[in-house]
Design an enzyme around this catalytic site. Structure first.
Site, PDB file in Angstrom:
ATOM      1  N   ASP A  40       1.120  -1.095   0.434  1.00 36.74           N
ATOM      2  CA  ASP A  40      -0.119  -0.206  -0.418  1.00 36.74           C
ATOM      3  C   ASP A  40       1.104   1.051  -0.385  1.00 36.74           C
ATOM      4  OD1 ASP A  40      -2.734   1.646   0.442  1.00 36.74           O
ATOM      5  OD2 ASP A  40      -3.206  -0.299   1.707  1.00 36.74           O
ATOM      6  N   ASP A  53      -3.362   4.531  -2.338  1.00 35.91           N
ATOM      7  CA  ASP A  53      -4.439   4.900  -1.392  1.00 35.91           C
ATOM      8  C   ASP A  53      -4.486   6.378  -1.695  1.00 35.91           C
ATOM      9  OD1 ASP A  53      -4.941   5.014   1.188  1.00 35.91           O
ATOM     10  OD2 ASP A  53      -4.179   7.199   1.476  1.00 35.91           O
ATOM     11  N   HIS A 113     -11.356  -2.644   4.287  1.00 31.83           N
ATOM     12  CA  HIS A 113     -10.925  -2.195   5.774  1.00 31.83           C
ATOM     13  C   HIS A 113     -11.888  -1.115   5.692  1.00 31.83           C
ATOM     14  CE1 HIS A 113      -7.761   0.357   3.333  1.00 31.83           C
ATOM     15  NE2 HIS A 113      -7.695   0.718   4.481  1.00 31.83           N
ATOM     16  N   ASP A 114     -12.293  -0.461   5.164  1.00 31.29           N
ATOM     17  CA  ASP A 114     -13.031   0.723   5.075  1.00 31.29           C
ATOM     18  C   ASP A 114     -14.193   0.541   5.100  1.00 31.29           C
ATOM     19  OD1 ASP A 114     -10.480   1.679   5.075  1.00 31.29           O
ATOM     20  OD2 ASP A 114     -11.076   2.802   3.235  1.00 31.29           O
ATOM     21  N   GLU A 150      -6.795   3.620  -5.568  1.00 30.25           N
ATOM     22  CA  GLU A 150      -7.385   3.248  -4.332  1.00 30.25           C
ATOM     23  C   GLU A 150      -8.868   4.789  -4.510  1.00 30.25           C
ATOM     24  OE1 GLU A 150      -8.141   5.241  -0.944  1.00 30.25           O
ATOM     25  OE2 GLU A 150      -9.755   4.175  -0.663  1.00 30.25           O
TER      26      GLU A 150
HETATM   27  C1  NOJ Z   1      -7.703   5.288   2.050  1.00 30.77           C
HETATM   28  C2  NOJ Z   1      -7.925   4.409   3.149  1.00 30.77           C
HETATM   29  O1  NOJ Z   1      -8.063   3.135   2.884  1.00 30.77           O
HETATM   30  C3  NOJ Z   1      -8.414   4.096   4.552  1.00 30.77           C
HETATM   31  O2  NOJ Z   1      -8.376   3.747   5.143  1.00 30.77           O
HETATM   32  C4  NOJ Z   1      -7.128   5.286   4.796  1.00 30.77           C
HETATM   33  O3  NOJ Z   1      -8.134   6.248   6.556  1.00 30.77           O
HETATM   34  C5  NOJ Z   1      -7.592   6.863   4.249  1.00 30.77           C
HETATM   35  N1  NOJ Z   1      -7.167   6.548   2.972  1.00 30.77           N
HETATM   36  C6  NOJ Z   1      -6.091   7.733   4.692  1.00 30.77           C
HETATM   37  O4  NOJ Z   1      -4.803   7.150   4.351  1.00 30.77           O
END
Ligand code: NOJ
Length: 592
Positions: free
Chosen positions: A98, A195, A343-344, A274
């Site tokens: 990542d 990211d 994970h989000d 992402e």
């Molecule tokens: C996206 C990531 O998936 C998330 O977990 C993170 O909090 C934010 N970007 C900031 O890096």
């Protein structure tokens, strides 16, 4: 055209903190991940995406990096990473890392130096202003501008204030980050998940937003929105509040530079962004290889996304039509990438469940991912049906975005503490990041008994939601994942075949054909609670009419079953009469 490894692979996301605890301290680590490689190989995935493993003060669970070329001590040493990488390769598994480009941790040496004075060599590495120039918000914790007494100035942060945004207009920043990217590529990693690419640049005119509320008020309004009208308003406000801080020009140049670096290395190193905007794929050859199909993932993430789309055949068809059309505009070779969880966001098992058919709907989710055209990304724990694990005690939350919200609810919006804790727990991402459940024993076998784990283990590990119990059970979700992954691997048309919808109007099932030069595969996913009888005798006609058809398909075909989630007595079905059980996943090759 021969496909690249990242087109044929199924990716599996590992959340390092929660995957496997090799040294028994309550936190996942590289030793644990290495020990689990045979498990992953046996499951049948091909590539791993690791959420950040770098040193970090963990204000955003590793997405606040304080050293891009190191390993967080709790995960091990660099040598542990190397062992993991080599072993993964030895098991035939690719590994992508990542890469967080937009921001560093406020404890990164670059930021310490930058904030120390207005004229140090890194003074311009972050985004500084004498006074807050506008009302921009951080999407995590309120005001986007934070004061630093040493400089008497404010820095900008799109995420937490502990995550200052880098100034990507400064070529030294670009060089430093590309150097870090090379560090891991030199070691042999197979690519990066990038990211938050959309947040790298901001509107140069610093245009203020015109939403008449603060971030906390907007989150609160989102939580409370009930009617479609209210949901629409909050959705518009989310867009308007951040529109000047997202998707600004300049990113394409950076992506081209990074892609050129990856292309210097052998082995088709890859980038997945992402973001859901296919524009970041450039001309199909010069920027990112993949972007995620987030609109499909955000299905049922009410109230904020996509007008409350639900996981139905109609919406999946509409989504695929939109995505494939958008990709087709880039190039005929632009490749889709589907995912339902990470994970989000809330876990698939919980999000798609209706409380009665949760397991069936989880199976449909996987079947959709593995049979649609494109590279699937799965998230650790999905394979055993891990659920959202709500934390009702605000002191146990580790997701600082949620603790911030809890405090605002209590202190600014005067919501009673128990209610605030419940709402913060629901919005928190901790619920989908709890430790992997390896056994039904103490601490789910993640850590030794009595060792406090970094997030509480979900009690449902004792009720069969664990790897050990499911491994030997042919009817378990885990066994279903294994079977379907095996099927995909051994059915080339599911990987490289084109995608043609049949029965466009069907509301209780999704049917499509994946076809390459050698194979025609019919996929039928029943979303019905009842048994249904279907007539596919028009398929040869539909295929013949379809522009994408590769092989002429003779009338008089029959279906040879290659997969069914229900027990089937016959292996060959007449196309004019196929009976499907409730929620059955039926896959067949069409033969003359
Ligand atoms: C996206 C990531 O998936 C998330 O977990 C993170 O909090 C934010 N970007 C900031 O890096």
């Amino acid at each position: 055209m021969a496909l690249k490894w990242w087109q044929t692979a199924v990716f599996y996301q590992i959340y390092p903190r929660s995957f496997a605890d090799g040294n028994g301290d309550g936190v996942g680590d590289f030793r644990g991940m290495t020990e689990k490689l045979p498990y992953l190989r046996d499951l049948g995935v091909d590539a791993l995406w690791l959420s950040p493993h770098f040193p970090s003060p963990n204000w955003d669970c590793g997405y606040d990096i304080s050293d891009y070329c190191g390993v967080a001590p709790e995960y091990g040493r660099l040598s542990d990473f190397e062992v993991f990488l080599n072993e993964a390769h030895h098991h035939g598994l690719k590994v992508i890392l990542d890469l967080v480009l937009n921001h560093t941790s406020d404890e990164h040496a670059w930021f310490f130096e930058s904030k120390s004075s207005r004229n140090n060599p890194k003074a311009d590495w972050y985004v500084w202003q004498d006074v807050p120039p506008n009302n921009w918000q951080s999407c995590f914790d309120g005001e986007a501008w934070t004061y630093v007494p040493e400089r008497g100035q404010y820095y900008y942060h799109y995420f937490m204030r502990q995550q200052p945004d880098l100034n990507w207009h400064n070529p030294q920043v670009v060089d430093a980050m590309w150097k870090a990217a090379r560090f891991w590529l030199d070691m042999g990693v197979d690519g990066y998940r990038l990211d938050a690419v959309g947040t790298i640049f901001e509107d140069p005119h610093l245009t203020p937003h015109d939403v008449p509320m603060s971030l906390a008020e907007l989150r609160n309004a989102s939580d409370l929105a009930q009617t479609p009208e209210q949901k629409e308003v909050v959705q518009k406000y989310w867009h308007d509040m951040f529109q000047h801080q997202l998707g600004q020009p300049g990113v394409h140049d950076l992506m081209k530079q990074l892609r050129a670096i990856l292309d210097e290395y052998p082995g088709d190193r890859m980038l997945v962004g992402e973001d859901d905007d296919p524009d970041y794929m450039g001309n199909g050859q010069d920027e990112l290889q993949l972007v995620f199909n987030f609109p499909l993932m955000r299905t049922e993430l009410d109230p904020l996304s996509y007008q409350g789309k639900t996981f139905t055949p109609g919406w999946i068809r509409e989504n695929q039509a939109q995505r494939l059309a958008a990709l087709g505009k880039i190039s005929s070779e632009a490749w889709p990438c589907n995912t339902l969880g990470n994970h989000d966001c809330s876990r698939v098992y919980t999000r798609f469940g209706d409380g009665i058919h949760d397991a069936e709907r989880a199976r449909l989710g996987l079947a959709t991912m593995l049979t649609l055209k494109g590279t699937p990304f799965l998230y650790n724990g999905e394979e055993i049906g891990m659920t959202d694990s709500l934390i009702g005690d605000a002191t146990l939350l580790r997701d600082t975005m949620a603790t911030w919200y809890y405090e605002r609810l209590v202190n600014d919006l005067h919501v009673p503490a128990p209610q605030a804790a419940e709402r913060a727990g629901k919005m928190s991402r901790d619920k989908n990041r709890t430790p992997m459940q390896w056994t039904g024993g103490p601490n789910a076998g993640f850590s030794p008994a009595a060792v406090p784990t970094w997030l509480p283990v979900d009690p449902n590990h004792a009720d069969g939601v664990n790897v050990k119990d499911q491994l030997g059970d042919p009817l378990s979700l885990f066994s279903f994942y294994k079977r379907m992954l095996h099927l995909r691997r051994s059915t080339p048309a599911l990987i490289d075949g084109n995608y043609q919808v049949v029965h466009q109007e069907a509301s209780d099932y999704l049917a499509f054909v994946r076809q390459n030069e050698h194979q025609t595969v019919l996929v039928v996913l029943s979303f019905s609670k009842e048994r249904i009888r279907l007539d596919f005798s028009d398929v040869p006609e539909v295929l013949a009419a379809g522009k994408a058809s590769i092989q002429p398909v003779a009338p008089g075909l029959h279906a040879r079953t290659i997969f069914s989630s229900a027990g089937r007595s016959k292996t060959v079905e007449n196309l004019s009469e196929i009976h499907l059980g409730a929620f059955e996943i039926y896959i067949a090759t069409l033969e003359g």
